[in-house]
Scaffold this motif. Structure first.
Motif, PDB file in Angstrom:
ATOM      1  N   ALA A  28     -39.344 -78.283  83.265  1.00 13.03           N
ATOM      2  CA  ALA A  28     -40.648 -77.776  82.834  1.00 13.03           C
ATOM      3  C   ALA A  28     -41.686 -77.781  83.950  1.00 13.03           C
ATOM      4  N   HIS A  29     -42.667 -76.927  83.786  1.00 11.62           N
ATOM      5  CA  HIS A  29     -43.849 -76.920  84.642  1.00 11.62           C
ATOM      6  C   HIS A  29     -44.625 -78.213  84.395  1.00 11.62           C
ATOM      7  N   GLY A  30     -45.237 -78.737  85.439  1.00 13.13           N
ATOM      8  CA  GLY A  30     -45.949 -80.010  85.330  1.00 13.13           C
ATOM      9  C   GLY A  30     -47.047 -80.034  84.283  1.00 13.13           C
ATOM     10  N   THR A  31     -47.585 -78.857  83.949  1.00 12.64           N
ATOM     11  CA  THR A  31     -48.652 -78.850  82.940  1.00 12.64           C
ATOM     12  C   THR A  31     -48.134 -79.274  81.576  1.00 12.64           C
ATOM     13  N   ASN A  32     -46.833 -79.094  81.289  1.00  8.70           N
ATOM     14  CA  ASN A  32     -46.310 -79.452  79.959  1.00  8.70           C
ATOM     15  C   ASN A  32     -46.404 -80.957  79.699  1.00  8.70           C
ATOM     16  N   SER A  90     -42.776 -68.135  88.740  1.00 13.43           N
ATOM     17  CA  SER A  90     -43.461 -68.852  87.672  1.00 13.43           C
ATOM     18  C   SER A  90     -44.936 -68.464  87.606  1.00 13.43           C
ATOM     19  N   CYS A  91     -45.338 -67.497  88.365  1.00 14.41           N
ATOM     20  CA  CYS A  91     -46.748 -67.131  88.400  1.00 14.41           C
ATOM     21  C   CYS A  91     -46.974 -65.690  87.970  1.00 14.41           C
ATOM     22  N   THR A  92     -45.924 -64.883  87.964  1.00 17.71           N
ATOM     23  CA  THR A  92     -46.045 -63.464  87.632  1.00 17.71           C
ATOM     24  C   THR A  92     -47.262 -62.842  88.303  1.00 17.71           C
ATOM     25  N   ALA A  97     -58.869 -70.825  78.390  1.00 12.78           N
ATOM     26  CA  ALA A  97     -59.194 -70.133  79.638  1.00 12.78           C
ATOM     27  C   ALA A  97     -58.004 -70.006  80.572  1.00 12.78           C
ATOM     28  N   ALA A  98     -56.856 -70.568  80.201  1.00 14.92           N
ATOM     29  CA  ALA A  98     -55.663 -70.470  81.055  1.00 14.92           C
ATOM     30  C   ALA A  98     -54.471 -70.970  80.262  1.00 14.92           C
ATOM     31  N   GLY A  99     -53.291 -70.874  80.862  1.00 18.58           N
ATOM     32  CA  GLY A  99     -52.083 -71.319  80.186  1.00 18.58           C
ATOM     33  C   GLY A  99     -52.132 -72.804  79.852  1.00 18.58           C
ATOM     34  N   ALA A 100     -52.524 -73.608  80.829  1.00 25.83           N
ATOM     35  CA  ALA A 100     -52.558 -75.052  80.603  1.00 25.83           C
ATOM     36  C   ALA A 100     -53.544 -75.398  79.484  1.00 25.83           C
ATOM     37  N   HIS A 101     -54.650 -74.681  79.434  1.00 21.95           N
ATOM     38  CA  HIS A 101     -55.642 -74.885  78.380  1.00 21.95           C
ATOM     39  C   HIS A 101     -55.062 -74.453  77.030  1.00 21.95           C
ATOM     40  N   ASN A 110     -36.607 -69.986  81.041  1.00 25.06           N
ATOM     41  CA  ASN A 110     -37.123 -71.225  81.609  1.00 25.06           C
ATOM     42  C   ASN A 110     -37.501 -71.036  83.080  1.00 25.06           C
ATOM     43  N   THR A 111     -37.900 -72.121  83.701  1.00 23.07           N
ATOM     44  CA  THR A 111     -38.428 -71.993  85.065  1.00 23.07           C
ATOM     45  C   THR A 111     -37.327 -71.772  86.095  1.00 23.07           C
ATOM     46  N   LEU A 112     -36.073 -71.777  85.664  1.00 22.24           N
ATOM     47  CA  LEU A 112     -34.994 -71.349  86.563  1.00 22.24           C
ATOM     48  C   LEU A 112     -34.814 -69.837  86.465  1.00 22.24           C
ATOM     49  N   MET A 118     -49.751 -67.409  75.770  1.00 25.08           N
ATOM     50  CA  MET A 118     -49.451 -66.248  76.603  1.00 25.08           C
ATOM     51  C   MET A 118     -50.480 -66.253  77.715  1.00 25.08           C
ATOM     52  N   ASN A 119     -50.012 -66.267  78.961  1.00 21.57           N
ATOM     53  CA  ASN A 119     -50.956 -66.211  80.075  1.00 21.57           C
ATOM     54  C   ASN A 119     -51.310 -64.737  80.274  1.00 21.57           C
ATOM     55  N   LEU A 120     -52.449 -64.333  79.727  1.00 18.01           N
ATOM     56  CA  LEU A 120     -52.822 -62.912  79.861  1.00 18.01           C
ATOM     57  C   LEU A 120     -52.952 -62.545  81.335  1.00 18.01           C
ATOM     58  N   HIS A 121     -53.318 -63.538  82.163  1.00 17.06           N
ATOM     59  CA  HIS A 121     -53.470 -63.266  83.597  1.00 17.06           C
ATOM     60  C   HIS A 121     -52.121 -63.163  84.299  1.00 17.06           C
ATOM     61  N   LYS A 122     -51.035 -63.383  83.594  1.00 18.34           N
ATOM     62  CA  LYS A 122     -49.723 -63.111  84.191  1.00 18.34           C
ATOM     63  C   LYS A 122     -49.166 -61.857  83.533  1.00 18.34           C
ATOM     64  N   THR A 123     -48.676 -62.021  82.304  1.00 18.08           N
ATOM     65  CA  THR A 123     -47.952 -60.949  81.629  1.00 18.08           C
ATOM     66  C   THR A 123     -48.803 -59.711  81.390  1.00 18.08           C
ATOM     67  N   LEU A 174     -40.912 -75.890  75.184  1.00 15.38           N
ATOM     68  CA  LEU A 174     -39.829 -75.195  75.861  1.00 15.38           C
ATOM     69  C   LEU A 174     -40.403 -73.976  76.572  1.00 15.38           C
ATOM     70  N   THR A 175     -39.805 -73.615  77.676  1.00 16.30           N
ATOM     71  CA  THR A 175     -40.180 -72.399  78.388  1.00 16.30           C
ATOM     72  C   THR A 175     -38.967 -71.478  78.314  1.00 16.30           C
ATOM     73  N   ASN A 176     -39.158 -70.251  77.845  1.00 20.09           N
ATOM     74  CA  ASN A 176     -38.014 -69.368  77.670  1.00 20.09           C
ATOM     75  C   ASN A 176     -38.388 -67.924  77.966  1.00 20.09           C
TER      76      ASN A 176
HETATM   77  C1  LIG Z   1     -44.080 -72.307  83.408  1.00 16.16           C
HETATM   78  C2  LIG Z   1     -45.574 -72.473  83.490  1.00 16.16           C
HETATM   79  N1  LIG Z   1     -46.230 -73.107  82.502  1.00 16.16           N
HETATM   80  C3  LIG Z   1     -47.565 -73.253  82.515  1.00 16.16           C
HETATM   81  C4  LIG Z   1     -48.343 -72.779  83.555  1.00 16.16           C
HETATM   82  C5  LIG Z   1     -49.821 -73.015  83.527  1.00 16.16           C
HETATM   83  O1  LIG Z   1     -50.515 -71.829  83.371  1.00 16.16           O
HETATM   84  P1  LIG Z   1     -51.978 -71.625  83.950  1.00 16.16           P
HETATM   85  O2  LIG Z   1     -51.843 -71.611  85.449  1.00 16.16           O
HETATM   86  O3  LIG Z   1     -52.420 -70.317  83.402  1.00 16.16           O
HETATM   87  O4  LIG Z   1     -52.819 -72.769  83.471  1.00 16.16           O
HETATM   88  C6  LIG Z   1     -47.707 -72.124  84.622  1.00 16.16           C
HETATM   89  C7  LIG Z   1     -48.500 -71.634  85.766  1.00 16.16           C
HETATM   90  O5  LIG Z   1     -48.043 -71.118  86.733  1.00 16.16           O
HETATM   91  C8  LIG Z   1     -46.294 -71.964  84.588  1.00 16.16           C
HETATM   92  O6  LIG Z   1     -45.650 -71.335  85.582  1.00 16.16           O
END
Ligand SMILES: Cc1ncc(COP(=O)(O)O)c(C=O)c1O
Lengths: 128, 494
Positions: B179-183, B87-89, B146-150, B227-229, B276-281, B223-225
């Motif tokens: 889902a990731h807790g940030t959602n 989940s972090c790429t 500045a990040a995915g959550a943002h 997904n986190t599995l 799109m998390n540029l810092h991952k993909t 949705l995450t696709n």
């Molecule tokens: C599925 C998923 N959603 C959202 C995030 C949040 O992204 P960021 O860490 O860039 O804020 C992550 C982070 O690992 C994630 O794995």
């Protein structure tokens, strides 16, 4: 592990009827799954809680989970010990680790909760 | 080297910078000024001045360099070894990006430079927007978050603004239990009530449950696709229809975009917004908390709500557009973390369209190879062809040998690897989530698989060695419970 005189929710809260009120905590199963509880966030006395809606948060080193109200009603008491000693949720989930006391709107809502034999089947600790 | 045993009992070899402090020592000394000196009191109002000097460490430049260089040697990074956090790429960041980001025209550009003086930078942002729009199938892209959550926050604020302009009052956001807790955190921050929908036995969103939860009070589904599995959401087109028919918006958490680059486009699947998390993909630096870059793409109907400024192209000229009355406003200073945009641009340009597709294909191949090597020794709750990552369960080891996933994750450090993600997603008991990424060789994957299998054997034959791991790291097992219950967050003088 799972006292017979309690009622259980699908989200692993237990309920003990004490006169017209109910005491609420989380089950041994939930406490073990969470591992060491490090923080519990609870509503203040006077807050309203709603059946199967979140009323608080429990945090362990592993995860953060919502606590779901097993009954609708008004919070009349909150366990003050959990602020400094959240570990009692692990060591004594049905005793010192209780979370809130609720004045239910309607005690009949208890029937929507599981008796112990049904709960242990639900968590896979007994054969159906 | 004596001053390191201090009253707080910190280990000898972990001094803090304050331990080096010698009264009066300074990092640099300046000549006396050749202009008249003005006392501080005349420059700064008394109310803003400290009564006592700040207790800063008094150290030389060399003290500082050595201290932090030594600490950096304790770090573990992908430049040193395999880093399979799921989940972090955690993928390798090619070094040519650093060349590009350090070009003086980018690196030394003043953020207040007028648009006429920053045409090159604006052109890069504009072209990166066009590239990511094409890759994702979205119409416009902002780079401020500045990040995915943002990015999630930005996306949901736009959705909220969209419904407000339409005069619709919607109060809920649906989030799957994987889902990731940030959602859910994002949805709650924007003021929505979070409705959790369970996953089905195949690890997909449960379409029946979605149908029941979906109505006119739901603003969006996040949705995450994949997904986190690590699984592709097979019912995505049904989900799209159910959500859109009820007037809701479809948000994609694009953290797992790496798995589908060049293969499928979220815009074509019907998503209205995605981050799109540029810092991952897109291989911009990741870890240490940033600075990241969470680009957000939207379909045209949401474009009026994008944060300002938006960069517009007039032929070969580029300008900043602040005049967007429906915009949600600014969500970050200037234009986001620009250096990371340069890196992402360099990555896309050097890979090209075919290269990006190959990234996804190789990432998926690597994950499936590792899964095939590990599946006999660990439980696999969702047994399907995986995408870029997969989730095992350590339940067997816990039940049979009392060895928890946490113990195995600590033990993998002794084998020289970073641990995988553990205890996430929450719906898998004793979860072990592994994402190898495309840049790893078969040899590295085999070494890691061998280590995991060896640990599974140890759990059986010698559980104590696993339960007390790690044994070879500078610090041994940390007391996470005490750290969380009695956090010691700041240095205090003796
Ligand atoms: C599925 C998923 N959603 C959202 C995030 C949040 O992204 P960021 O860490 O860039 O804020 C992550 C982070 O690992 C994630 O794995």
């Amino acid at each position: 592990m799972y006292p017979k005189d309690l009622r259980y929710s699908s989200e692993h809260e237990w309920v003990r009827v004490e006169g017209g009120r109910v005491r609420v905590g989380i089950t041994r199963f939930a406490a073990d799954r969470l591992t060491d509880v490090v923080f519990v966030e609870l509503p203040a006395a006077g807050a309203k809680v709603t059946f199967m809606q979140p009323f608080g948060v429990v945090e362990s080193v592993k995860a953060v989970s919502d606590l779901y109200a097993p009954l609708s009603g008004t919070v009349v008491e909150v366990n003050p010990a959990l602020v400094d000693s959240p570990e009692v949720v692990n060591s004594d989930p049905y005793g010192k680790g209780w979370m809130i006391v609720v004045q239910p709107d309607d005690l009949r809502e208890l029937e929507r909760l599981m008796p112990v034999d049904q709960y242990v089947v639900a968590i896979g600790e007994a054969a159906p | 080297m004596t001053p390191f045993d201090n009253a707080q009992g910190r280990p000898r070899d972990f001094p803090v910078i304050f331990d080096f402090s010698v009264p009066g020592r300074v990092g640099s000394s300046y000549p006396n000024p050749d202009v008249p000196d003005t006392p501080l009191e005349q420059l700064i109002p008394a109310s803003q001045l400290r009564k006592e000097p700040a207790a800063l460490p008094e150290v030389s430049e060399l003290d500082v360099v050595r201290h932090y260089t030594r600490l950096s040697h304790r770090n573990f990074s992908i430049d040193e070894g395999f880093y399979p956090l799921g989940s972090c790429t955690m993928k390798y960041n090619p070094k040519i990006h650093e060349d590009a980001a350090r070009l003086a025209g980018f690196a030394r550009l003043h953020p207040y430079a007028p648009a006429e003086g920053a045409q090159g930078a604006l052109r890069l942002i504009c072209e990166l927007e066009e590239l990511l729009a094409e890759i994702s199938g979205m119409d416009r892209v902002t780079f401020q978050p500045a990040a995915g959550a943002h990015g999630e926050l930005t996306g949901l604020l736009m959705i909220r603004a969209y419904f407000e302009t339409r005069g619709e009052r919607r109060t809920k956001v649906i989030v799957p239990d994987s889902a990731h807790g940030t959602n859910p955190a994002t949805a709650a921050m924007v003021g929505y009530q979070v409705v959790t929908v369970k996953s089905d036995a195949r690890g997909n969103m449960d379409v029946r449950a979605l149908r029941e939860a979906m109505d006119g009070s739901v603003a969006a589904i996040m949705l995450t696709n994949p997904n986190t599995l690590g699984l592709f959401e097979e019912p995505i087109l049904d989900v799209e229809e159910i959500v859109h028919r009820a007037g809701g918006q479809l948000y994609l958490d694009g953290a797992n975009f790496n798995a589908v680059l060049g293969v499928t486009r979220p815009g074509d699947q019907g998503f209205d917004v995605m981050h799109m998390n540029l810092h991952k993909t897109f291989t911009t630096p990741h870890g240490g908390g940033g600075p990241g870059a969470g680009a957000v793409g939207v379909k045209a109907h949401l474009a009026p709500f994008l944060p300002v400024p938006v960069i517009e192209r007039d032929g070969e000229r580029f300008r900043l557009d602040d005049q967007r009355p429906q915009s949600i406003g600014k969500i970050r200073a200037f234009y986001g973390n620009f250096g990371n945009l340069v890196r992402a641009y360099a990555y896309i340009r050097s890979m090209g369209a075919d290269g990006l597709r190959q990234v996804a294909e190789t990432a998926v191949l690597n994950a499936n190879y590792l899964l095939a090597r590990l599946r006999s020794r660990f439980d696999l709750p969702y047994d399907r062809l995986c995408k870029h990552e997969f989730v095992l369960s350590g339940a067997r080891q816990k039940r049979q040998h009392g060895v928890a996933t946490r113990d195995m994750a600590k033990r993998i450090l002794d084998y020289g690897f970073h641990a995988p993600t553990i205890y996430f997603p929450l719906i898998v008991e004793e979860a072990i989530m592994i994402e190898p990424t495309e840049t790893e060789s078969k040899r590295t994957l085999d070494e890691f698989a061998d280590a995991m299998l060896a640990i599974a054997r140890e759990a059986q034959d010698d559980p104590e060695v696993v339960k007390t791991a790690p044994h070879s790291t500078p610090v041994k097992r940390l007391d996470e419970v005490r750290a969380a219950r009695q956090p010691d967050l700041r240095w205090k003088p003796r």
